[in-house]
Write a protein that holds these residues in place. Structure first.
Motif, PDB file in Angstrom:
ATOM      1  N   VAL A  62       0.858  -1.181   0.000  1.00 43.17           N
ATOM      2  CA  VAL A  62       0.000   0.000   0.000  1.00 43.17           C
ATOM      3  C   VAL A  62       0.895   1.232   0.000  1.00 43.17           C
ATOM      4  CG1 VAL A  62      -2.028  -1.060   1.029  1.00 43.17           C
ATOM      5  CG2 VAL A  62      -0.251  -0.194   2.524  1.00 43.17           C
ATOM      6  N   GLY A  64       1.001   5.595  -0.375  1.00 43.04           N
ATOM      7  CA  GLY A  64       0.268   6.855  -0.353  1.00 43.04           C
ATOM      8  C   GLY A  64       0.714   7.674   0.839  1.00 43.04           C
ATOM      9  N   LYS A  70      -4.863   4.155   4.569  1.00 41.03           N
ATOM     10  CA  LYS A  70      -4.309   2.920   4.004  1.00 41.03           C
ATOM     11  C   LYS A  70      -4.521   1.743   4.949  1.00 41.03           C
ATOM     12  CE  LYS A  70      -0.099   4.487   3.473  1.00 41.03           C
ATOM     13  NZ  LYS A  70      -0.269   5.848   4.034  1.00 41.03           N
ATOM     14  N   SER A  71      -4.167   1.950   6.221  1.00 41.02           N
ATOM     15  CA  SER A  71      -4.291   0.866   7.207  1.00 41.02           C
ATOM     16  C   SER A  71      -5.742   0.449   7.386  1.00 41.02           C
ATOM     17  CB  SER A  71      -3.710   1.313   8.549  1.00 41.02           C
ATOM     18  OG  SER A  71      -2.337   1.618   8.420  1.00 41.02           O
ATOM     19  N   VAL A  74      -6.968  -1.653   4.360  1.00 37.95           N
ATOM     20  CA  VAL A  74      -6.438  -3.019   4.350  1.00 37.95           C
ATOM     21  C   VAL A  74      -7.165  -3.868   5.379  1.00 37.95           C
ATOM     22  CG1 VAL A  74      -4.408  -4.437   4.816  1.00 37.95           C
ATOM     23  CG2 VAL A  74      -4.186  -2.371   3.449  1.00 37.95           C
ATOM     24  N   SER A  83      -3.100  -4.543   9.383  1.00 44.17           N
ATOM     25  CA  SER A  83      -2.226  -3.437   9.009  1.00 44.17           C
ATOM     26  C   SER A  83      -1.106  -3.271  10.031  1.00 44.17           C
ATOM     27  CB  SER A  83      -3.024  -2.135   8.922  1.00 44.17           C
ATOM     28  OG  SER A  83      -3.470  -1.733  10.202  1.00 44.17           O
ATOM     29  N   ASP A 121       3.884  -1.732   3.986  1.00 45.98           N
ATOM     30  CA  ASP A 121       3.499  -0.323   4.108  1.00 45.98           C
ATOM     31  C   ASP A 121       4.695   0.556   3.760  1.00 45.98           C
ATOM     32  OD1 ASP A 121       2.033   1.919   4.571  1.00 45.98           O
ATOM     33  OD2 ASP A 121       1.666   1.542   6.702  1.00 45.98           O
ATOM     34  N   TYR A 172      -2.263   1.893  -4.953  1.00 46.97           N
ATOM     35  CA  TYR A 172      -1.760   3.266  -4.854  1.00 46.97           C
ATOM     36  C   TYR A 172      -2.905   4.210  -4.508  1.00 46.97           C
ATOM     37  CZ  TYR A 172       0.853   7.496  -5.824  1.00 46.97           C
ATOM     38  OH  TYR A 172       1.487   8.712  -5.694  1.00 46.97           O
ATOM     39  N   PHE A 173      -2.764   4.944  -3.396  1.00 49.67           N
ATOM     40  CA  PHE A 173      -3.818   5.805  -2.876  1.00 49.67           C
ATOM     41  C   PHE A 173      -3.666   7.228  -3.410  1.00 49.67           C
ATOM     42  CE2 PHE A 173      -4.007   2.207  -0.227  1.00 49.67           C
ATOM     43  CZ  PHE A 173      -5.207   2.208   0.464  1.00 49.67           C
ATOM     44  N   ALA A 203      -8.780   7.613  -2.313  1.00 50.99           N
ATOM     45  CA  ALA A 203      -8.988   7.400  -0.884  1.00 50.99           C
ATOM     46  C   ALA A 203     -10.017   8.374  -0.331  1.00 50.99           C
ATOM     47  CB  ALA A 203      -7.663   7.569  -0.148  1.00 50.99           C
TER      48      ALA A 203
END
Length: 353
Positions: A62, A64, A70-71, A74, A83, A121, A172-173, A203
């Motif tokens: 992940v 970004g 992100k966490s 996931v 995460s 990460d 990709y965020f 996101a």
């Protein structure tokens, strides 16, 4: 002593003989049903039992800047605390001065199927004022995993099952700005799209209205095409017409506008994952609210094995051929891994990745 002879077609015709041309066994059996049940289909059960017993690996990266969820996403994808933040006690959010990749592995089991999930990460990516070359540690990490796999393959006494740490997918965020791709987004996806399968997502898409979201997605697709950026699934990897129809629908929705949460709420008597606002509840798995379900289907339910196949047959194979050509030019042994900027690979003991 036995005698054997053969007649040509012309000779046979002169003598009035009717000789049919020899028929190959393959042609004779073609289209003919078997006389009874053989059990060929049982190989599928054998493969299933073997896979369930051994399990399989899936490695997802992940990328970004901080604060894009992100966490949380996931954790929502796998409905588990997988995460880095969730697994680190007394975790404090800090802005890293450089990009340091960190990975967390879990064994997830569902209905007897075991999967070793590794989440990589990238804290520090895109958080600095000057983000020049911040993608280099990520490029280095991806190539290092290919190098490890290649060295294991080339061992004389190699392991029966080579541990697979290669990155199978990079999510990709993109921040929900509603405008266009930033230079850092373009440069990252342009470079990484050549060595790993990238799936871009918007996101925290609930910060955009439906009209803003649609316009933003269209602008991103235009930017991707204008900059020659390759995102998964690529058209050239479609194996047949059925794959093309399915993948065309996916490509129409890229980038996925997603919302992540690990909290449940009651909606019409049912528990749903969602984010509660004063206007109502945004249901994460409701396609009318966001496209999280489409992303989950792509990564897990329909294309997980294809992501692994593309990684092995396309990205890793390209890397393998390149490295072996380099070694043939330099001698029999593999030369140290050289990155794009010309620096040499550190040994595993020296590398902090």
């Amino acid at each position: 002593m036995g005698l054997s002879f053969s007649l040509s077609a012309d000779t046979a015709q002169e003598q009035g003989l009717d000789l049919e041309p020899p028929v190959r066994m393959e042609e004779e059996m073609e289209g003919r049903d078997l006389f009874g049940y053989v059990g060929i289909e049982a190989v599928l059960d054998q493969m299933r039992r073997k896979t369930m017993k051994a399990g399989f690996e899936f490695n997802i990266m992940v990328v970004g800047q901080s604060g894009l969820g992100k966490s949380t996403l996931v954790n929502t994808l796998f409905k588990s605390k997988v995460s880095r933040k969730s697994c680190t006690p007394n975790y404090e959010e800090k802005i890293s001065k450089t990009v340091h990749l960190q990975s967390v592995s879990h064994i997830i089991e569902e209905k007897g199927v075991k999967m070793k999930l590794t989440v990589i990460d990238t804290p520090g990516f895109g958080d600095q004022i000057n983000n020049e070359n911040c993608w280099e540690p990520i490029v280095k990490y991806v190539n290092e995993q290919y190098e490890k796999y290649l060295k294991e393959e080339l061992n004389v006494n190699r392991k029966r099952r080579i541990p697979d740490t290669r990155v199978h997918c990079c999510v990709y965020f993109l921040p929900a700005t509603g405008h266009w791709l930033r230079p850092i987004d373009v440069e990252f996806m342009r470079r990484l799209g050549k060595i790993v399968s990238i799936v871009p997502v918007i996101a925290k898409a609930d910060t955009l209205t439906l009209e803003e979201r649609l316009e933003f997605k269209q602008r991103i697709r235009q930017d991707l095409q204008a900059n020659g950026i390759r995102v998964y699934p690529q058209k050239e990897y479609d194996e047949d017409a059925e794959d093309r129809i399915l993948n065309d629908k996916i490509r129409e929705n890229i980038p996925f506008a997603v919302v992540g949460t690990d909290k449940e709420h009651q909606v019409n008597g049912n528990k749903v994952l969602g984010r509660k606002t004063k206007w109502g509840i945004i249901e994460v798995e409701n396609v009318a609210h966001c496209e999280f379900a489409l992303l989950r289907d792509l990564l897990i339910r329909s294309h997980l094995q294809d992501l692994k196949d593309v990684t092995h047959n396309i990205h890793y194979e390209t890397y393998r051929v390149k490295r072996l050509n380099e070694s043939n030019a330099n001698g029999l042994a593999l030369s140290p891994l050289t990155l794009e900027n010309g620096t040499l690979e550190k040994s595993d003991a020296e590398s902090h990745l």
